[in-house]
Design a protein around this motif. Structure first.
Motif, PDB file in Angstrom:
ATOM      1  N   ARG A   1      40.473  36.468  40.974  1.00  8.94           N
ATOM      2  CA  ARG A   1      41.123  36.210  40.954  1.00  8.94           C
ATOM      3  C   ARG A   1      40.732  34.704  42.295  1.00  8.94           C
ATOM      4  O   ARG A   1      40.661  35.245  43.518  1.00  8.94           O
ATOM      5  CB  ARG A   1      42.492  36.832  41.548  1.00  8.94           C
ATOM      6  CG  ARG A   1      43.208  36.146  41.816  1.00  8.94           C
ATOM      7  CD  ARG A   1      44.239  37.207  42.596  1.00  8.94           C
ATOM      8  NE  ARG A   1      45.886  35.867  42.415  1.00  8.94           N
ATOM      9  CZ  ARG A   1      46.019  35.571  43.858  1.00  8.94           C
ATOM     10  NH1 ARG A   1      45.039  35.677  45.267  1.00  8.94           N
ATOM     11  NH2 ARG A   1      47.108  34.802  44.167  1.00  8.94           N
ATOM     12  N   TYR A   2      40.652  33.416  41.184  1.00  8.27           N
ATOM     13  CA  TYR A   2      40.209  33.011  42.240  1.00  8.27           C
ATOM     14  C   TYR A   2      39.112  33.220  43.184  1.00  8.27           C
ATOM     15  O   TYR A   2      37.668  33.193  42.506  1.00  8.27           O
ATOM     16  CB  TYR A   2      41.271  32.223  43.486  1.00  8.27           C
ATOM     17  CG  TYR A   2      42.617  31.972  43.174  1.00  8.27           C
ATOM     18  CD1 TYR A   2      42.858  31.391  42.412  1.00  8.27           C
ATOM     19  CD2 TYR A   2      43.903  33.090  43.139  1.00  8.27           C
ATOM     20  CE1 TYR A   2      44.132  30.291  41.206  1.00  8.27           C
ATOM     21  CE2 TYR A   2      45.188  32.766  42.307  1.00  8.27           C
ATOM     22  CZ  TYR A   2      44.911  31.629  41.573  1.00  8.27           C
ATOM     23  OH  TYR A   2      46.375  30.964  41.377  1.00  8.27           O
TER      24      TYR A   2
ATOM     25  N   SER B   1      47.395  33.471  36.501  1.00  6.50           N
ATOM     26  CA  SER B   1      46.888  34.713  37.680  1.00  6.50           C
ATOM     27  C   SER B   1      46.976  36.248  36.495  1.00  6.50           C
ATOM     28  O   SER B   1      47.816  36.624  36.361  1.00  6.50           O
ATOM     29  CB  SER B   1      47.181  34.553  38.801  1.00  6.50           C
ATOM     30  OG  SER B   1      46.391  35.579  39.837  1.00  6.50           O
ATOM     31  N   SER B   2      45.428  36.401  36.857  1.00  2.00           N
ATOM     32  CA  SER B   2      45.309  38.484  37.179  1.00  2.00           C
ATOM     33  C   SER B   2      45.179  38.794  35.537  1.00  2.00           C
ATOM     34  O   SER B   2      45.784  39.974  35.077  1.00  2.00           O
ATOM     35  CB  SER B   2      45.937  38.609  37.742  1.00  2.00           C
ATOM     36  OG  SER B   2      45.826  38.469  39.037  1.00  2.00           O
TER      37      SER B   2
ATOM     38  N   ASN C   1      39.340  33.459  34.708  1.00  2.00           N
ATOM     39  CA  ASN C   1      39.650  35.568  34.852  1.00  2.00           C
ATOM     40  C   ASN C   1      38.732  36.156  33.914  1.00  2.00           C
ATOM     41  O   ASN C   1      38.552  37.815  33.860  1.00  2.00           O
ATOM     42  CB  ASN C   1      40.694  36.030  33.875  1.00  2.00           C
ATOM     43  CG  ASN C   1      40.632  35.465  32.544  1.00  2.00           C
ATOM     44  OD1 ASN C   1      40.053  34.956  31.854  1.00  2.00           O
ATOM     45  ND2 ASN C   1      41.590  36.531  32.286  1.00  2.00           N
TER      46      ASN C   1
ATOM     47  N   ASP D   1      44.986  28.608  47.182  1.00  2.00           N
ATOM     48  CA  ASP D   1      44.425  30.134  45.948  1.00  2.00           C
ATOM     49  C   ASP D   1      42.910  28.837  45.461  1.00  2.00           C
ATOM     50  O   ASP D   1      42.417  29.978  45.689  1.00  2.00           O
ATOM     51  CB  ASP D   1      44.381  31.014  45.321  1.00  2.00           C
ATOM     52  CG  ASP D   1      45.702  31.078  45.636  1.00  2.00           C
ATOM     53  OD1 ASP D   1      45.573  32.216  47.131  1.00  2.00           O
ATOM     54  OD2 ASP D   1      46.658  31.473  45.293  1.00  2.00           O
TER      55      ASP D   1
END
Length: 572
Positions: A159-160, A299-300, A133, A86
């Motif tokens: 997110r990426y 992530s997130s 983030n 990602d």
């Protein structure tokens, strides 16, 4: 939305800076370039055959009296090992424009911020972990009166190379009461009250979770979290108390249960010249908070949970790092620092610094008895599972599975065993004017099954000697000798490093991490570093061990690599 924000920001910024020039307001330009490159030798541990890898970042910031603006370019088309697919891509994922007028501040674009200790909201960048983030949206900061600060923000989280569909909105209010009462300020007494609220609006259709072939979860579209805190300081004493709560937030992290989340923290410290004491405790329960409920890893994350363990910089002390457990934990930390004065029995000619740290993390109670009580009070988890044919659903679902309230948990009761513990003693001592040493002993308990999924409990003892020799006014030699002994996992490890600095430009480094007796593996590293002005160039060759790279209780897995490295850093 991203293109609209970028176009609006550039348009407003160009006109604003043109105006500042006409009014003779000074514009300050700053920025940086960072590029880390790897040319692998041989097949890599992740199976990749790419012959070149790089993570490259370029930041540019403009500041003036009324307007600030910034932009960052990233190139990760061939990302370094350990960065997921990602990460692959390039572009401008970060930009902002900030308007400032008296006691008000408005930001449009990507936003980094933190409410309190970060329990309900923290956005930040940590490149070594691949974390960015930020929130793409708007933020308003107001200071209408002395001692009052209010913040409100809303947007979508990065997110990426994309942004999650949910909207994240929040507000934070801080009151510095000492600025209202003259007597408090004059006596050196400071009292700050704070409160925060954060909302995540995520459509249920974004992550439809099926319980079985005929039933799916009824997922909440709105999740709310709030935080209250008080910070009191009087002279050398400081006390911080903070509590946060989150509404039902079924997610991958908690196996889609409908239990509320809680976290409470109490921290106290005392510091005066030559001595410091820190005592703190934290209990968290089901407090993973993401902008997309189905995500895993780093992530997130909307919030941040500090680990209450000391960040270790030595290789073997950081070999088994701890990451905050999302399901919940009891965490304790105590630190004591003392400086023995010069010309005393323990201080000697130059004085001696002593530091002791103790960290302990334990699981919380998640008893079966609590499960039964919750289910009896709320039969069949009404409203959480959309029913088809109820006879097709195993009854155990309503006791432990997705769609239920999950478990009961007594606040003070422990459960799940020890997750992590360390006791370390550090001594800093100058022996002669041109010789200084740092000694460290660490006893560590690491529950590899809890942190990494398997591996059992690892008990280890770590010994470190960091020696610094000033060979001349421009030349110094630093050496590290480390040893980790354990009967579990990969057994004992030894580490040695020599670092020669020749001011003002050169530094030469060689190190080896060796697995004693179990695999006999060597992990050599050699570097040549050159600094001139704001430029830093480092060239090296070596082999890195697979493992976890951690910072502040957040970890990312890094595979083994071997090859030539080149790093370039420039700040202006």
């Amino acid at each position: 939305m991203k293109k609209i924000f970028l176009l609006a920001a550039l348009t407003v910024a160009s006109s604003a800076f043109a105006q500042t020039d006409s009014t003779s307001n000074k514009v300050t330009v700053s920025g940086s370039i960072q590029s880390d490159m790897l040319v692998p030798t041989g097949k890599q541990a992740d199976g990749s055959n790419e012959d070149f890898r790089t993570n490259t970042y370029a930041d540019l910031n403009l500041q003036s009296k009324y307007i600030d603006a910034g932009v960052r370019f990233e190139y990760l088309e061939h990302p370094l090992p350990g960065y997921e697919n990602d990460f692959k891509g390039w572009g401008v994922p970060f930009f902002y424009i900030k308007g400032k007028l008296k006691n008000a501040e408005l930001t449009l674009g990507n936003i980094y911020d933190q409410f309190g200790s970060g329990f309900v909201f923290r956005t930040y960048e940590e490149r070594s972990l691949g974390i960015d983030n930020s929130i793409l949206g708007g933020r308003l900061v107001l200071k209408p009166f002395r001692g009052v600060r209010f913040k409100a923000l809303s947007g979508k989280q990065r997110r990426y190379w994309a942004h999650n569909n949910s909207w994240v909105s929040g507000a934070d209010l801080e009151l510095s009461l000492d600025q209202w009462f003259k007597g408090m300020e004059e006596s050196g007494t400071f009292l700050t009250l704070g409160g925060s609220w954060v909302n995540k609006h995520e459509k249920a259709s974004d992550d439809e979770i099926m319980v079985d072939a005929t039933h799916r979860l009824n997922l909440p579209e709105n999740v709310n979290a709030w935080d209250a805190r008080v910070n009191f300081q009087k002279g050398a004493f400081n006390v911080l108390a903070e509590y946060a709560q989150k509404t039902q937030d079924p997610s991958f992290d908690n196996t889609y249960i409908y239990r509320k989340g809680y976290v409470a923290m109490l921290s106290g410290s005392y510091s005066r010249r030559g001595m410091s004491v820190l005592l703190q405790a934290k209990r968290s329960d089901n407090f993973s908070f993401r902008s997309r409920r189905s995500m895993t890893g780093t992530s997130s994350m909307i919030n941040h949970m500090p680990a209450f363990t000391e960040d270790q910089t030595y290789a073997l002390a950081a070999l088994y790092p701890y990451a905050t457990h999302p399901a919940g934990e009891w965490a304790y930390q105590a630190q004591f620092g003392y400086t023995f004065k010069r010309h005393t029995a323990l201080g000697g000619k130059y004085g001696t610094q002593l530091k002791i740290n103790f960290s302990h993390i334990h699981g919380i109670d998640q008893s079966e008895h609590g499960l039964a009580e919750v289910v009896n009070a709320n039969p069949l988890a009404t409203g959480n599972i959309q029913m088809g044919n109820a006879s097709n659903v195993p009854s155990v679902l309503y006791y432990t599975g997705a769609g239920t309230k999950g478990y009961g948990s007594s606040f003070w009761k422990w459960g799940g065993g020890t997750y992590y513990q360390d006791i370390d003693v550090q001594i800093d001592k100058r022996i002669k004017r041109d010789f200084k040493m740092h000694l460290m002993y660490m006893n560590q308990i690491y529950n590899k099954t809890v942190v990494e999924g398997e591996g059992g409990i690892i008990h280890s003892n770590i010994f470190i000697a960091d020696l610094l020799f000033n060979l001349s006014r421009q030349t110094r030699l630093r050496t590290e000798l480390q040893y980790l002994t354990t009967a579990e996992d990969d057994g004992d490890w030894a580490f040695a490093l020599a670092e020669l600095s020749v001011a003002p430009h050169w530094m030469f480094t060689v190190s080896d991490q060796y697995n004693v007796g179990r695999t006999d593996a060597h992990y050599w590293q050699t570097y040549v570093t050159y600094n001139i002005g704001a430029h830093r160039i480092q060239f090296g060759w070596g082999r890195t061990q697979e493992g976890y790279n951690c910072s502040g209780g957040v970890c990312r897995y890094v595979p083994e690599t071997k090859g030539f490295t080149l790093s370039y850093n420039y700040n202006f």
